[in-house]
Design an enzyme around this catalytic site. Structure first.
Site, PDB file in Angstrom:
ATOM      1  CE  LYS A 213     -16.026   2.973  22.999  1.00  0.00           C
ATOM      2  NZ  LYS A 213     -16.548   2.227  22.011  1.00  0.00           N
TER       3      LYS A 213
ATOM      4  CE  LYS B  67     -21.000   6.806  26.664  1.00  0.00           C
ATOM      5  NZ  LYS B  67     -20.485   6.674  25.514  1.00  0.00           N
TER       6      LYS B  67
ATOM      7  CE  LYS C 245     -24.527  -0.850  23.100  1.00  0.00           C
ATOM      8  NZ  LYS C 245     -24.125  -0.589  22.048  1.00  0.00           N
TER       9      LYS C 245
HETATM   10  P1  AMP Z   1     -23.498   2.968  21.359  1.00  0.00           P
HETATM   11  O1  AMP Z   1     -23.868   2.009  22.175  1.00  0.00           O
HETATM   12  O2  AMP Z   1     -22.140   3.286  21.656  1.00  0.00           O
HETATM   13  O3  AMP Z   1     -22.949   2.226  19.779  1.00  0.00           O
HETATM   14  O4  AMP Z   1     -24.411   4.101  20.734  1.00  0.00           O
HETATM   15  C1  AMP Z   1     -25.717   4.083  20.081  1.00  0.00           C
HETATM   16  C2  AMP Z   1     -26.191   5.459  20.046  1.00  0.00           C
HETATM   17  O5  AMP Z   1     -26.747   5.482  21.387  1.00  0.00           O
HETATM   18  C3  AMP Z   1     -25.146   6.401  19.741  1.00  0.00           C
HETATM   19  O6  AMP Z   1     -26.147   7.498  19.038  1.00  0.00           O
HETATM   20  C4  AMP Z   1     -25.009   7.002  21.098  1.00  0.00           C
HETATM   21  O7  AMP Z   1     -24.737   8.584  21.111  1.00  0.00           O
HETATM   22  C5  AMP Z   1     -26.280   6.664  22.089  1.00  0.00           C
HETATM   23  N1  AMP Z   1     -25.826   6.692  23.432  1.00  0.00           N
HETATM   24  C6  AMP Z   1     -25.244   5.682  23.837  1.00  0.00           C
HETATM   25  N2  AMP Z   1     -25.192   5.827  25.250  1.00  0.00           N
HETATM   26  C7  AMP Z   1     -25.901   6.912  25.620  1.00  0.00           C
HETATM   27  C8  AMP Z   1     -26.364   7.371  26.941  1.00  0.00           C
HETATM   28  N3  AMP Z   1     -25.753   7.099  27.901  1.00  0.00           N
HETATM   29  N4  AMP Z   1     -27.356   8.432  26.767  1.00  0.00           N
HETATM   30  C9  AMP Z   1     -27.846   8.943  25.526  1.00  0.00           C
HETATM   31  N5  AMP Z   1     -27.413   8.365  24.595  1.00  0.00           N
HETATM   32  C10 AMP Z   1     -26.454   7.338  24.314  1.00  0.00           C
END
Ligand code: AMP
Ligand code: TRP
Length: 340
Positions: free
Chosen positions: A116, A200, A203
């Site tokens: 990041k 990955k 967002k």
């Molecule tokens: P975040 O959007 O970073 O707050 O992630 C929220 C949850 O979604 C966390 O448990 C992440 O590990 C999961 N997550 C985010 N992106 C992915 C992805 N591309 N594949 C699987 N899990 C994800």
């Protein structure tokens, strides 16, 4: 469920933009399946989101949108506690204590910070660097035993376990904090970008075509899947061949995640065919599962007072548990609590 629930789940999602099917398959779908068997806390981690720049005018809307996405995906506010992190100050209070427990060397190893912060580490916020301590506090303030997350959070969970162990040892309070277990679904724990099977799904990817948002309508889903990279012109016959085709493997994981059909079965069904049929069936299955969720998120976003009420109830329930833990922590650490 009549039995007493001994185990506690906590997980969180950042309100940093529209959620996507990676968040859904990797995390939220598991939250839903755990709520009958565990005491569940599902947090909207707004303090984590501000470790990188957020627009104050959209942050609150994004926070409500994560709450709406939780509920629309099947998290029942009567069974689970849904709240935003900044409404429970004990998260930040415990995070400070953990800033004093965690070693610099441990944080220096965190790959998410490196990803990041990118090349310009000097310019990253210090919050981004100590972010894993806040995440550990989110989990341990509720003495959570299980944490459903995507694969990208595995290292942060290992750090949380190290922090819990070091705290218990340093302050001679064996078993005060439990050592939480990550719950990571093997195949769908890392959904990749539709444009690049080595990145990955995220967002923050500038291209809309890299992800399917939980707010996408059917025509957008069809368009994005049609455009998704596949690399090869026909579906290989063997699963071993798929492993090296990261984009095809990813689409199969998504298909399997939404349909519950094993990858091996899907390969048998589509082997030797070009990807047109496969993609059309994949769009259908995503639409079938997502359409009611998308509609419900949009409906809930029209009723902000309902969402605020849920978050208020969640805040009160979460504070009750969190305040008890922080008081015990202050006593353990030797911080004077001059209370009547
Ligand atoms: P975040 O959007 O970073 O707050 O992630 C929220 C949850 O979604 C966390 O448990 C992440 O590990 C999961 N997550 C985010 N992106 C992915 C992805 N591309 N594949 C699987 N899990 C994800
Ligand atoms: N760091 C997680 C992410 O970026 C979000 C998060 C914050 C979290 N606190 C948490 C996840 C506690 C699980 C438990 O995805």
């Amino acid at each position: 469920m009549n039995e007493v629930k001994n185990n506690t789940v906590l997980s969180g999602v950042q309100p940093s933009g529209d959620l996507h099917i990676g968040n859904y398959l990797g995390a939220i779908k598991n939250f839903v399946s755990m709520q009958n068997d565990y005491n569940c806390f599902f947090c909207i981690v707004d303090l984590h989101a501000i470790t990188v720049k957020q627009d104050p005018n959209t942050l609150i809307n994004n926070t409500l949108e994560v709450a709406a996405s939780y509920i629309a995906s099947g998290i029942n506010p009567k069974k689970s506690v849904i709240f935003n992190q900044s409404s429970v100050p004990a998260h930040s209070e415990l995070a400070w204590i953990f800033n004093c427990v965690t070693r610099m060397g441990w944080l220096n190893r965190m790959t998410q910070f490196k990803d990041k912060a990118g090349k310009d580490k000097e310019n990253a916020s210090s919050g981004l660097f100590i972010y894993p301590n806040l995440m550990a506090a989110d989990i341990l303030i509720y003495k959570a035993t299980h944490v459903p997350v995507g694969n990208d959070q595995k290292q942060h969970l290992e750090l949380t376990r190290d922090i819990a162990q070091k705290f218990n040892r340093d302050f001679n309070c064996e078993n005060f904090f439990p050592i939480p277990e990550p719950i990571i679904d093997k195949n769908i724990s890392r959904i990749m970008s539709l444009k690049d099977g080595n990145q990955k799904m995220s967002k923050s990817d500038p291209s809309e075509y890299s992800r399917i948002s939980l707010l996408d309508e059917s025509d957008e889903i069809i368009k994005k899947i049609k455009k998704a990279k596949t690399a090869d012109n026909v579906m290989p016959e063997k699963i071993e061949k798929i492993i090296n085709l990261s984009e095809v493997n990813n689409l199969l994981n998504i298909y399997s995640g939404f349909s519950g059909i094993e990858k091996q079965k899907l390969i048998e069904q589509y082997k030797g065919e070009n990807f047109a049929n496969f993609k059309s069936d994949l769009s259908d299955i995503i639409i079938e599962k997502m359409k009611p969720i998308t509609a419900e998120i949009k409906k809930l976003m029209q009723d902000k007072s309902y969402l605020l009420q849920i978050l208020l109830e969640g805040k009160n329930k979460a504070n009750e548990v969190a305040q008890k833990t922080i008081k015990d922590v202050y006593d353990i650490v030797g911080l004077l609590r001059n209370e009547t």
